[in-house]
Design a protein around this motif. Structure first.
Motif, PDB file in Angstrom:
ATOM      1  N   CYS A   1      -7.580  -2.156 -17.949  1.00  0.00           N
ATOM      2  CA  CYS A   1      -7.182  -2.002 -16.539  1.00  0.00           C
ATOM      3  C   CYS A   1      -6.220  -3.124 -16.137  1.00  0.00           C
ATOM      4  CB  CYS A   1      -8.401  -2.006 -15.625  1.00  0.00           C
ATOM      5  SG  CYS A   1      -9.331  -0.481 -15.707  1.00  0.00           S
ATOM      6  N   ARG A   2      -6.092  -4.125 -16.982  1.00  0.00           N
ATOM      7  CA  ARG A   2      -5.075  -5.182 -16.844  1.00  0.00           C
ATOM      8  C   ARG A   2      -5.205  -5.965 -15.551  1.00  0.00           C
ATOM      9  NH1 ARG A   2      -0.921  -0.485 -18.426  1.00  0.00           N
ATOM     10  NH2 ARG A   2      -1.925  -0.027 -20.378  1.00  0.00           N
ATOM     11  N   SER A   3      -6.418  -6.094 -15.116  1.00  0.00           N
ATOM     12  CA  SER A   3      -6.621  -6.793 -13.855  1.00  0.00           C
ATOM     13  C   SER A   3      -7.894  -7.626 -13.957  1.00  0.00           C
ATOM     14  CB  SER A   3      -6.755  -5.758 -12.732  1.00  0.00           C
ATOM     15  OG  SER A   3      -6.989  -6.401 -11.518  1.00  0.00           O
ATOM     16  N   PRO A   4      -7.858  -8.894 -13.506  1.00  0.00           N
ATOM     17  CA  PRO A   4      -9.096  -9.687 -13.524  1.00  0.00           C
ATOM     18  C   PRO A   4     -10.211  -8.982 -12.759  1.00  0.00           C
ATOM     19  CG  PRO A   4      -7.215 -11.061 -13.014  1.00  0.00           C
ATOM     20  CD  PRO A   4      -6.716  -9.646 -12.994  1.00  0.00           C
ATOM     21  N   VAL A   5     -11.424  -9.181 -13.219  1.00  0.00           N
ATOM     22  CA  VAL A   5     -12.565  -8.444 -12.672  1.00  0.00           C
ATOM     23  C   VAL A   5     -12.998  -9.002 -11.320  1.00  0.00           C
ATOM     24  CG1 VAL A   5     -15.013  -7.987 -13.060  1.00  0.00           C
ATOM     25  CG2 VAL A   5     -13.389  -7.752 -14.930  1.00  0.00           C
ATOM     26  N   ASP A   6     -13.074  -8.104 -10.339  1.00  0.00           N
ATOM     27  CA  ASP A   6     -13.666  -8.459  -9.049  1.00  0.00           C
ATOM     28  C   ASP A   6     -15.080  -7.896  -9.018  1.00  0.00           C
ATOM     29  OD1 ASP A   6     -11.429  -9.724  -8.030  1.00  0.00           O
ATOM     30  OD2 ASP A   6     -10.504  -7.825  -7.491  1.00  0.00           O
ATOM     31  N   HIS A   7     -15.846  -8.337  -8.074  1.00  0.00           N
ATOM     32  CA  HIS A   7     -17.199  -7.792  -7.837  1.00  0.00           C
ATOM     33  C   HIS A   7     -18.086  -7.895  -9.075  1.00  0.00           C
ATOM     34  CE1 HIS A   7     -15.148  -6.213  -4.368  1.00  0.00           C
ATOM     35  NE2 HIS A   7     -14.392  -5.451  -5.111  1.00  0.00           N
ATOM     36  N   LYS A   8     -17.984  -9.030  -9.798  1.00  0.00           N
ATOM     37  CA  LYS A   8     -18.849  -9.113 -10.976  1.00  0.00           C
ATOM     38  C   LYS A   8     -20.309  -9.278 -10.582  1.00  0.00           C
ATOM     39  CE  LYS A   8     -17.324 -13.819 -11.795  1.00  0.00           C
ATOM     40  NZ  LYS A   8     -16.543 -14.655 -12.690  1.00  0.00           N
ATOM     41  N   GLY A   9     -20.555  -9.631  -9.292  1.00  0.00           N
ATOM     42  CA  GLY A   9     -21.928  -9.694  -8.796  1.00  0.00           C
ATOM     43  C   GLY A   9     -22.623  -8.350  -8.933  1.00  0.00           C
ATOM     44  N   ILE A  10     -21.854  -7.264  -8.744  1.00  0.00           N
ATOM     45  CA  ILE A  10     -22.440  -5.919  -8.887  1.00  0.00           C
ATOM     46  C   ILE A  10     -22.980  -5.744 -10.302  1.00  0.00           C
ATOM     47  CG2 ILE A  10     -21.893  -3.437  -8.977  1.00  0.00           C
ATOM     48  CD1 ILE A  10     -19.854  -3.815  -6.838  1.00  0.00           C
ATOM     49  N   LEU A  11     -22.176  -6.188 -11.269  1.00  0.00           N
ATOM     50  CA  LEU A  11     -22.603  -6.040 -12.667  1.00  0.00           C
ATOM     51  C   LEU A  11     -23.845  -6.880 -12.963  1.00  0.00           C
ATOM     52  CD1 LEU A  11     -19.198  -6.100 -14.595  1.00  0.00           C
ATOM     53  CD2 LEU A  11     -20.637  -4.142 -14.086  1.00  0.00           C
TER      54      LEU A  11
END
Lengths: 74, 491
Positions: free
Chosen positions: B108-118
């Protein structure tokens, strides 16, 4: 099995059909968006400046024995 | 055509753009998903160890019924089901969340947001699974194969999974660039397929049970599709990403990879019904399942051509790469297990293999020799890039590979050879049933021996991972995420 009891299978048949329809819709969407053209260029999109095409990017780590031998030779 | 040109135009590619604001560095993306990926990896290894202990118990009990026979919670039925769920949902799904989501983030070539969800999803997934496996050992399990986890634990699993699915969709939605690489197709589809399968199966079998034959029909639709529409696409996505990535050469035919994906998406859903050949199911439905199973030859051959042609001429590099050593073993196993699976769906073959150890061997061939070996390979590529450290021991990697490769080969050969003989003998009315059971004992002992090999491999893997994670001082640090070609040169 009586013919009337075939209706028991309806839920799973409906789900199977729905599943199939979703797949076909996605296939149509991907064709419309151009994902089914110019395949060779698309295959190269995983390579980057950090991990470029033409370079091997994984091998076994060197053992400490090998590293020591190399240092001695130097 | 305008859409098409956008997809592959270099200026729109966040990997190669000259503008730093448009360019997504892999090292930044790796950094952004590091914590959740490592959490899932540690969880996966924990479940792998638990599942291995349970597997050894179940394997020994099959030929030594008195082994641990005095403990109610360690009877064969409970231990075997606990093993299945610990491996499938504990090891399998956690390692998918670790490796699959990491690949998804990179593509997806984009730094991960919302890693809290994971992280929240990961914590609740493992709590739910722990409750579920303890519930099975307590004797609360359901009688439905692959859905043995008691009713009280499943909502937690469903909610956790939903969070991960939502994260996957969001990552895809907010990706940079328009191009969708074939691995993303597989991962996105699997993230969509698995909740569909799980929720429908739970609803129709556990919560609002359907009547009569619809239950086994739903059961095998679910159980077979967990393998084909959850584990398989995730392993293929990993192989399609890492084989070309490690070798530095594009996949042999991208056209074939897309064809393979769509053939899997269209045909696999039907295949599970072949588990009910000979059962009281409408004949046309079973015939449809057989047709779907045989049609799977198309995506399998397509994937086989693609993977194997990509590595042609680079066998030395494959051997010198821990990642590819495991992944190519898995890819070869995929071809073999899938062709055997398609033939097992034929009525004439099924009447021999059904109700025998052949099916057990086939399941391990798919889930272990194919799926697990590929995911091991994925970990060998992913972890150095997440931690920016080298693997501490090449020797442990070799022990891991040979332990697993020898172990699973013995297991598959023993169970399938033994199972075939068992099937022929069971179909022979002149052989007493008890004699057919006794004749399987040597093959079951061979399976226990194979389990010991696998255990050695798993321990080596676990030691190497935890050494790398927690003994950072002992491991030579590297400069960047593309560790090996920058400092060590190519293999």
């Amino acid at each position: 099995m009586e013919a009337t009891s075939y209706t028991q299978l309806l839920p799973i048949i409906i789900l199977g059909v729905a599943f199939f329809v979703v797949t076909i819709v996605m296939l149509f969407w991907s064709a419309k968006k151009g994902h089914l053209r110019r395949f060779d260029a698309q295959a190269k999109t995983i390579f980057t400046e950090e991990e470029p095409e033409g370079e091997i990017s994984d091998k076994f780590p060197e053992s400490s024995k090998t590293t020591r031998g190399r240092k001695k030779n130097k | 055509m305008s859409n098409n040109s956008q997809i592959v135009a270099p200026a729109a590619d966040p990997y190669s753009s000259a503008k730093p604001s448009e360019r997504a560095e892999l090292s930044v993306i790796d950094e952004s998903i590091r914590t959740p990926s490592i959490f899932f990896l540690i969880s996966a290894i924990g479940w792998l160890m638990i599942g291995t202990v349970l597997a050894l118990m179940a394997a020994f009990k099959a030929h030594e019924p008195d082994f641990l026979g005095a403990y109610e919670f360690l009877t064969f039925g409970r231990v075997r089901s606990a093993h299945l769920n610990a491996m499938a949902l504990g090891w399998g799904s956690n390692i998918i969340f670790a490796v699959g989501l990491w690949i998804m983030a990179r593509l997806c070539r984009s730094p991960v947001d919302h890693k809290g969800i994971l992280m929240i999803a990961g914590v609740f997934w493992n709590i739910g699974l722990t409750i579920g496996v303890f519930g099975i050992l307590r004797g609360d399990m359901t009688s439905v194969e692959w859905l043995e986890i008691p009713k009280y634990a499943t909502p937690l699993l469903a909610v956790s999974y939903a969070l991960i699915g939502v994260w996957g969709v969001m990552a895809f939605k907010f990706r940079k660039g328009d191009h969708v690489y074939v691995s993303q197709w597989y991962i996105l589809a699997a993230l969509f397929w698995f909740p569909w399968l799980y929720i429908v199966a739970q609803a129709m079998i556990i919560w609002f049970p359907a009547r009569g034959v619809v239950q086994p029909l739903t059961n095998w639709w679910f159980a077979h599709n967990v393998l084909g529409l959850w584990f398989t696409p995730m392993a293929l996505a990993t192989a399609y990403y890492l084989i070309p990535k490690v070798l530095g050469r594009p996949i042999y035919s991208y056209y074939l990879s897309v064809l393979g994906f769509w053939a899997l998406a269209i045909f696999y859903n039907w295949a599970g019904v072949h588990h009910l050949i000979g059962g009281p199911i409408p004949a046309w439905l079973i015939s449809a399942g057989i047709v779907g199973s045989v049609m799977m030859v198309i995506p399998v051959i397509v994937v086989a051509i693609n993977h194997h042609m990509t590595v042609v001429g680079a066998h030395r590099e494959v051997w010198h790469s821990p990642t590819l050593r495991f992944i190519v073993f898995g890819a070869l196993s995929y071809t073999l297990v899938s062709l055997i699976g398609s033939s097992m769906a034929l009525r004439s073959v099924n009447e021999i293999t059904h109700f025998t150890h052949f099916t057990v061997g086939h399941a391990h061939h798919g889930v272990y020799a194919f799926f697990t070996m590929i995911m091991f390979g994925g970990v060998y590529y992913m972890l150095p890039r997440l931690l920016k450290r080298e693997w501490p021991s090449a020797g442990l990697i070799r022990i891991h590979f040979w332990g697993c490769a020898i172990g699973i080969t013995i297991m598959v050969v023993a169970l399938q050879a033994g199972g075939w003989i068992q099937g022929l003998q069971m179909n022979n009315a002149s052989i007493p049933f008890l004699e057919t059971v006794q004749n399987t004992i040597p093959w079951l002992k061979a399976r226990s021996i194979s389990g010991l090999f696998l255990t050695v491999g798993h321990i080596a893997f676990g030691i190497n991972v935890f050494w790398m994670l927690f003994a950072a001082g002992a491991v030579r640090a590297k400069n960047g995420p593309t560790l090996l070609h920058k400092e060590g040169g190519v293999a």
